[in-house]
Design an enzyme around this catalytic site. Structure first.
Site, PDB file in Angstrom:
ATOM      1  CE1 TYR A 259       0.830   0.354   4.601  1.00  0.00           C
ATOM      2  CE2 TYR A 259       0.105  -1.869   4.131  1.00  0.00           C
ATOM      3  CZ  TYR A 259       0.954  -0.869   5.245  1.00  0.00           C
ATOM      4  OH  TYR A 259       1.268  -1.093   6.328  1.00  0.00           O
ATOM      5  CG  HIS A 309       5.526   1.875   1.627  1.00  0.00           C
ATOM      6  ND1 HIS A 309       4.369   1.729   1.884  1.00  0.00           N
ATOM      7  CD2 HIS A 309       5.954   2.041   2.949  1.00  0.00           C
ATOM      8  CE1 HIS A 309       3.801   1.784   3.085  1.00  0.00           C
ATOM      9  NE2 HIS A 309       4.939   2.259   3.904  1.00  0.00           N
TER      10      HIS A 309
END
Ligand code: C5P
Length: 331
Positions: A259, A309
């Site tokens: 995310y 990430h």
């Protein structure tokens, strides 16, 4: 002067013939600069003055390229602003699964309790007839060290920081003002009065935590020990919308990484509410290290090595937005 009379008159005529057109041009320029609303400087902020430029007009007129148009969706609310705000089911399922939870049945009760403590209502609803928003989004990258960007950062009227961002001792490089601080329970820091705490909820429990941390203090532990109470201005708390979170993951970071990072969330929040954006403190430093500006050990807390990430993709995305003229990227 030795000139015959007729010659003199002719010269005088030649010298004065350009005056009327010049006056016309000057008059037109004065009208253009001062009275034509569409072309007066839309980004000028005149605080405390009667003349408030209309940035909203400017924003809608901004040129959109197909690349930007394909990704940007202005209909998704960046903030959660009411207890009965509809979060589409597919968003809720994605968001709950981020932390391995499936059951949303308590969501209405949790939101109801939360909005008894934090304000409901959207402070950024007004897109027209409002002062301009010049925003600085300040990430925590080590590339800020020795940058001397402090004054430039402080010259913005909105300044976004996040997580464990430090100021004391780093003012020359990172500035000294903050208007919005993005955080989640595990990254929370105490804030001075007047600063917006922007809660980025990664799980249902985060919504319960903000309620608790500003009232009863019943939550002390999530997956690790968290602040039981948080010093923050209750009236300024904002809650990041899970639907906006998913929109960034789908449309902008396009599923690169599990995310988007907190920095990405803050940056796209800025993209939706600001008129002009400067981005600082994102990416590797000049030696290719991804640590924070307050860390001497270049491997400590390295943002890139969490694996959650996609640091390279996020950096390229900021570069693309800069090329599109959407923001200024300071490295
Ligand atoms: O590490 P932390 O999440 O607290 O940093 C805030 C944000 O700054 C990150 O979410 C990331 O977007 C950005 N950052 C970065 N490069 C670094 C450190 C942080 O781009 N070296």
């Amino acid at each position: 002067m030795h000139c015959i009379r007729r010659h003199c008159r002719l010269n005088h005529h030649r010298r004065t013939v350009w005056i009327p057109p010049l006056l016309c041009v000057v008059a037109f320029l004065i009208y253009f600069i001062y009275f034509c609303p569409d072309y007066s400087n839309p980004l000028e902020l005149v605080e405390g003055s009667d003349h408030v430029p209309m940035c909203g007009q400017y924003k809608t007129a901004t040129l959109r390229t197909p690349w930007f148009e394909k990704r940007f969706n202005g209909s998704i609310e960046p903030l959660l602003v009411r207890k009965d705000q509809v979060i589409p089911d597919h968003v809720l399922q994605w968001w709950l699964k981020l932390q391995g939870v499936n059951n949303a049945s308590r969501m209405p009760w949790i939101l109801e309790q939360m909005f008894k403590v934090v304000p409901s209502g959207n402070p950024y609803e007004e897109q027209y007839k409002r002062p301009c928003r010049h925003c600085a989004v300040v990430g925590n990258s080590g590339n800020l060290k020795g940058s001397h960007y402090g004054k430039k950062i402080d010259s913005h009227n909105l300044i976004f920081r996040m997580n464990g961002a430090r100021i004391s001792g780093f003012e020359a490089d990172v500035g000294s003002r903050t208007t919005h601080h993005f955080m989640y329970p595990e990254s929370a820091v105490h804030l001075p009065h007047g600063v917006h705490l922007v809660l980025v909820p990664f799980k249902l429990q985060d919504l319960r935590w903000i309620t608790s941390a500003l009232s009863t203090g019943e939550i002390k532990y999530t997956y690790k020990r968290v602040k039981q109470y948080i010093q923050a201005d209750k009236d300024k708390v904002l809650i990041f919308n899970p639907a906006f979170f998913k929109y960034i993951h789908d449309n902008w970071t396009t599923h690169h990484g599990k995310y988007p990072s907190t920095g990405m969330l803050a940056l796209f929040f800025a993209l939706h509410i600001c008129d002009e954006i400067s981005v600082f403190g994102f990416g590797a430093d000049r030696n290719g290290n991804w640590h924070h500006y307050w860390e001497n050990n270049r491997f400590a807390g390295a943002f890139r090595w969490t694996g959650v990430h996609n640091a390279d993709f996020e950096s390229k995305l900021i570069e693309s937005l800069a090329k599109e003229g959407r923001l200024k990227f300071y490295i």
